[in-house]
Enzyme design. Structure first.
Site, PDB file in Angstrom:
ATOM      1  CE1 TYR A 198      -3.288  -2.728   0.045  1.00  0.00           C
ATOM      2  CE2 TYR A 198      -3.854  -2.155   2.290  1.00  0.00           C
ATOM      3  CZ  TYR A 198      -4.076  -2.912   1.155  1.00  0.00           C
ATOM      4  OH  TYR A 198      -5.077  -3.847   1.140  1.00  0.00           O
ATOM      5  CE  LYS A 255       1.180 -18.081  -2.034  1.00  0.00           C
ATOM      6  NZ  LYS A 255       0.503 -19.367  -1.782  1.00  0.00           N
ATOM      7  CG  ASP A 303      -2.334 -20.114  -0.192  1.00  0.00           C
ATOM      8  OD1 ASP A 303      -1.573 -20.065   0.794  1.00  0.00           O
ATOM      9  OD2 ASP A 303      -2.020 -20.681  -1.251  1.00  0.00           O
ATOM     10  CG  ASP A 307     -12.406  -6.589   5.785  1.00  0.00           C
ATOM     11  OD1 ASP A 307     -12.198  -6.086   6.899  1.00  0.00           O
ATOM     12  OD2 ASP A 307     -12.567  -5.910   4.757  1.00  0.00           O
TER      13      ASP A 307
END
Length: 365
Positions: free
Chosen positions: A141, A192, A224, A252
């Site tokens: 970000y 990851k 994942d 979320d």
């Protein structure tokens, strides 16, 4: 000592839920002796409209003097077509960076009264209590270079940079380990590392930190798999620590396990515990102005603010007990009301929490 709190209502339902937080804080002051001073400022689309910036300099000046900040929500369709650097979400990213708010704490707690509201079976989520610690001021970000350009072949290309250094990882890693020490002593680091070099470094640094916390069990999951495990067996987790992008998504996901995203508070803290507090949900323009918003995540954010930044754990506990009492009475806003359940308005839910708060005796702890 008087605590200075900067209130940032923001956009759409933001002012509606911040109004309930204002009422709650005044109740704590008038009935229980909490010494607070509230100031108001613009952040997000309202800042663009009023002062030409999603994070006005006037807001920055007040934010630097505040002991804690409480945000409603930012954003909405009205501002989606304006320049990228003036969109409401840029104001949120900028205030996090400007104040050094690197550690985002997102609890996902299922109140027993809401077990039937979860999208998963009650036996899977009953007793759920997870804390997600998200790195908030680095990663993709904020990484540079970024942008959209036209290549020589005429195709347009968007690009972002995912970058973390050891200092950023160590800082959030220490926050994750410390949080696990205060809870059940289990920390799951999510990355990851099998495909991303930034995650490979993340895992190395987390392993280097582990010997400094012998009372915490450190495990690792690829993101994942972590997402799958959250919906398969969420109670296996105590504290999860991860980067900015992964934390945004996983928190979320965890939110929906609790019955409604409208129930979840969050804290974004600097190195000294000063923070910005906000509900996890967005600005919900589809229900703006209709009195349908659930204020409980905002009121629980007030409890986090009292506990983490103001060191007023007694008052935080009072707020949490009041929310629990209201849920026990069967009151539900529209996002929580199941078939045959009559929902109450934002104002009515705020009224009920304040009434439950006042029903506690001043000497109760």
């Amino acid at each position: 000592m008087t605590h200075k709190i900067l209130m940032l209502p923001g956009d759409h339902i933001g002012p509606e839920i911040i109004t309930q937080a204002d009422r709650l804080l005044h109740c704590l002051a008038d009935d229980f002796g909490l010494s607070v001073e509230l100031e108001y400022a613009n952040l997000g689309g309202c800042g663009v409209d009023a002062e030409g910036s999603p994070f006005p300099e006037s807001t920055h000046a007040l934010a630097k003097k505040a002991d804690a900040l409480l945000l409603g929500a930012v954003g909405g369709p009205k501002w989606e077509a304006i320049e990228r650097d003036k969109r409401p979400e840029r104001g949120l990213l900028t205030i996090r960076a400007a104040l050094g708010l690197f550690a985002n704490l997102r609890p996902a707690i299922l109140f027993p009264e809401l077990a039937d509201a979860s999208s998963l079976r009650a036996e899977v989520v009953s007793g759920l209590d997870i804390l997600i610690v998200r790195e908030l001021t680095g990663g993709i970000y904020f990484g540079q270079p970024r942008g959209i350009h036209t290549r020589d072949d005429g195709a347009r290309e968007g690009f972002n940079t995912l970058r973390y250094d050891t200092n950023e990882i160590e800082r959030i890693g220490h926050a994750g380990f410390a949080a696990a020490q205060r809870r059940q002593g289990r920390l799951c680091s999510v990355d990851k590392a099998n495909v991303l070099e930034s995650s490979e470094l993340w895992r190395e640094v987390m392993n280097d930190l582990a010997p400094h916390y012998p009372d915490v069990e450190l495990t690792h999951l690829y993101v994942d798999n972590a997402a799958m495990q959250l919906v398969r067996a969420p109670k296996q987790f105590d504290v999860m620590v991860t980067g900015n992008l992964f934390g945004d998504i996983l928190s979320d996901c965890a939110a929906m396990l609790t019955g409604s995203i409208g129930m979840l508070p969050s804290a974004s803290l600097d190195a000294n515990g000063r923070g910005l507090y906000e509900p996890v949900h967005g600005s919900a323009p589809d229900i703006s102005g209709q009195g349908l918003a659930n204020p409980l995540a905002t009121l629980l954010s007030v409890a986090m603010l009292l506990r983490h930044s103001l060191n007023e754990s007694e008052f935080a506990g009072r707020v949490e007990r009041a929310v629990r009492s209201v849920l026990g009475q069967g009151l539900r806003t529209a996002d929580l009301a199941g078939p045959g359940v009559t929902s109450v308005s934002t104002q009515a839910m705020g009224d009920a929490v304040i009434a439950a708060l006042r029903a506690q005796r001043p000497e109760d702890v």
